[in-house]
Design an enzyme around this catalytic site. Structure first.
Site, PDB file in Angstrom:
ATOM      1  N   ASP A   3      -0.801  15.372  14.402  1.00  0.00           N
ATOM      2  CA  ASP A   3      -0.309  15.303  12.902  1.00  0.00           C
ATOM      3  C   ASP A   3      -1.438  15.361  11.930  1.00  0.00           C
ATOM      4  O   ASP A   3      -1.600  14.778  10.920  1.00  0.00           O
ATOM      5  CB  ASP A   3       0.680  14.109  12.502  1.00  0.00           C
ATOM      6  N   ILE A  48       0.836  -1.220   0.260  1.00  0.00           N
ATOM      7  CA  ILE A  48      -0.017  -0.086  -0.071  1.00  0.00           C
ATOM      8  C   ILE A  48       0.780   1.180   0.113  1.00  0.00           C
ATOM      9  O   ILE A  48       0.543   2.248  -0.831  1.00  0.00           O
ATOM     10  CB  ILE A  48      -0.891  -0.278   1.362  1.00  0.00           C
ATOM     11  N   GLY A  70       8.933   6.832   6.136  1.00  0.00           N
ATOM     12  CA  GLY A  70      10.286   6.686   7.023  1.00  0.00           C
ATOM     13  C   GLY A  70      10.310   5.790   8.223  1.00  0.00           C
ATOM     14  O   GLY A  70      11.469   5.461   8.516  1.00  0.00           O
TER      15      GLY A  70
END
Length: 334
Positions: free
Chosen positions: A173, A56, A60
């Protein structure tokens, strides 16, 4: 989540090149290698009870595969730690923290974790496989003209974030790439890799560490004050998402990450009407209140943010500013 949509914090990758699924390759571990990867990944085609169907995305910290669970024939998104058994203690702790954060959340607009485990020293966890695209991709394909629809969408996202906050989890985030849109138009929040547990103090949240995506960071994040991140940090990001949906621009578009961080930390956010004059004054005011540099002047909870958006949708006065000042977005009352 399908092959068109990767885990939102991972960049798209070409399909993996896998060895043939034969009786001779499954036990020993076939090669799953992304064509542009500089670090070949050797994992089994079968990882424990899961059969890997395809890649998918990769980023990092982790790699996400589409997989099927034995017995249940359930399709899941399976995330593994990029460095596997060679990961640093900090990297492993981040990975485990993400799994724990999602596992404690059960909300229709938050991706669910099914299993957290380890296979031959390789940490992994499985999540819902969401058949959809990121909010960023969605708005490129579907033009949302109605500001009421945008407000309602952001209110639903804020509802889910408020639930997470009530469970003691801050996302840290939030951005369009970390929100999936299903075929039914439902937003699903994903990628809790930077999540913070309100009930614990982690060495991964020490002051001075930058966490988040610059354009969607709150000032306390942009200045490295990670220990000051709280519910209002996510509220700030919700305001940026609303601003972005209304204008198709980020509030502090800059030539570099450093410049973006500096502007977030030192400048008041511009009114949405500057980028799109058609933005209703009430929505402009809601954006500005959510993105106030002073946390005390923002909405104090995601629920307050959602409630003000719903007041706008229903045509009621919003709390972000006096009703009489609705067409003067630069004069915003808190």
């Amino acid at each position: 989540m399908d092959t068109e949509q990767q885990d939102p914090h991972l960049k798209p990758d070409p399909p993996p090149v896998a060895g043939p699924r034969s009786a001779t390759t499954q036990p020993g571990g076939a090669r799953l290698l992304t064509s542009d990867s500089h670090i070949p990944r050797e994992i089994p085609v079968r990882l424990g009870r899961y059969v890997i169907d395809g890649l998918i995305g990769r980023g990092g910290m982790g790699v996400v595969y589409k997989a099927r669970q034995d017995g249940l024939s359930r399709v899941v998104a399976l995330k593994i730690l990029l460095q596997g058994e060679h990961a640093t203690p900090e990297g492993r702790q981040r990975f485990e923290r993400e799994a724990r954060a999602i596992a404690k959340l059960r909300h229709p607009n938050i991706v669910s974790v099914h299993e957290v485990g380890e296979y031959n020293g390789q940490p992994f966890f499985t999540m819902d496989f969401i058949d959809g695209v990121s909010l960023a991709a969605f708005v490129r394909k579907v033009s949302i003209e109605s500001q009421e629809v945008i407000a309602d969408l952001c209110a639903r996202i804020a509802d889910a974030i408020d639930y997470a906050h009530e469970q003691g989890v801050i996302h840290r985030d939030l951005k369009p790439d970390n929100i999936l849109m299903t075929a039914n138009g439902e937003p699903i929040i994903t990628d809790f890799g930077l999540a913070k547990d309100l009930d614990s103090v982690s060495i991964l949240s020490m002051s001075g560490e930058l966490m988040g995506t610059p354009a969607f960071m709150a000032p306390e994040q942009a200045t490295g004050k990670s220990t000051e991140a709280d519910r209002r940090t996510d509220v700030y990001a919700l305001g940026v998402i609303l601003y972005w949906l209304l204008t198709r621009h980020e509030p502090f578009e800059s030539r570099s990450m450093v410049e973006t961080l500096n502007r977030v930390a030192t400048e008041d956010p511009p009114p949405a009407t500057r980028a799109n004059p058609s933005v209703h004054g009430d929505l402009c005011a809601i954006c500005l209140k959510a993105m106030d540099r002073d946390k005390l002047l923002r909405y104090q909870t995601a629920r307050e943010f959602a409630n003000d958006l719903r007041r706008f949708v229903k045509g009621y006065p919003v709390h972000a500013q006096p009703w009489s000042a609705a067409q003067t977005p630069l004069q915003v009352g808190h």
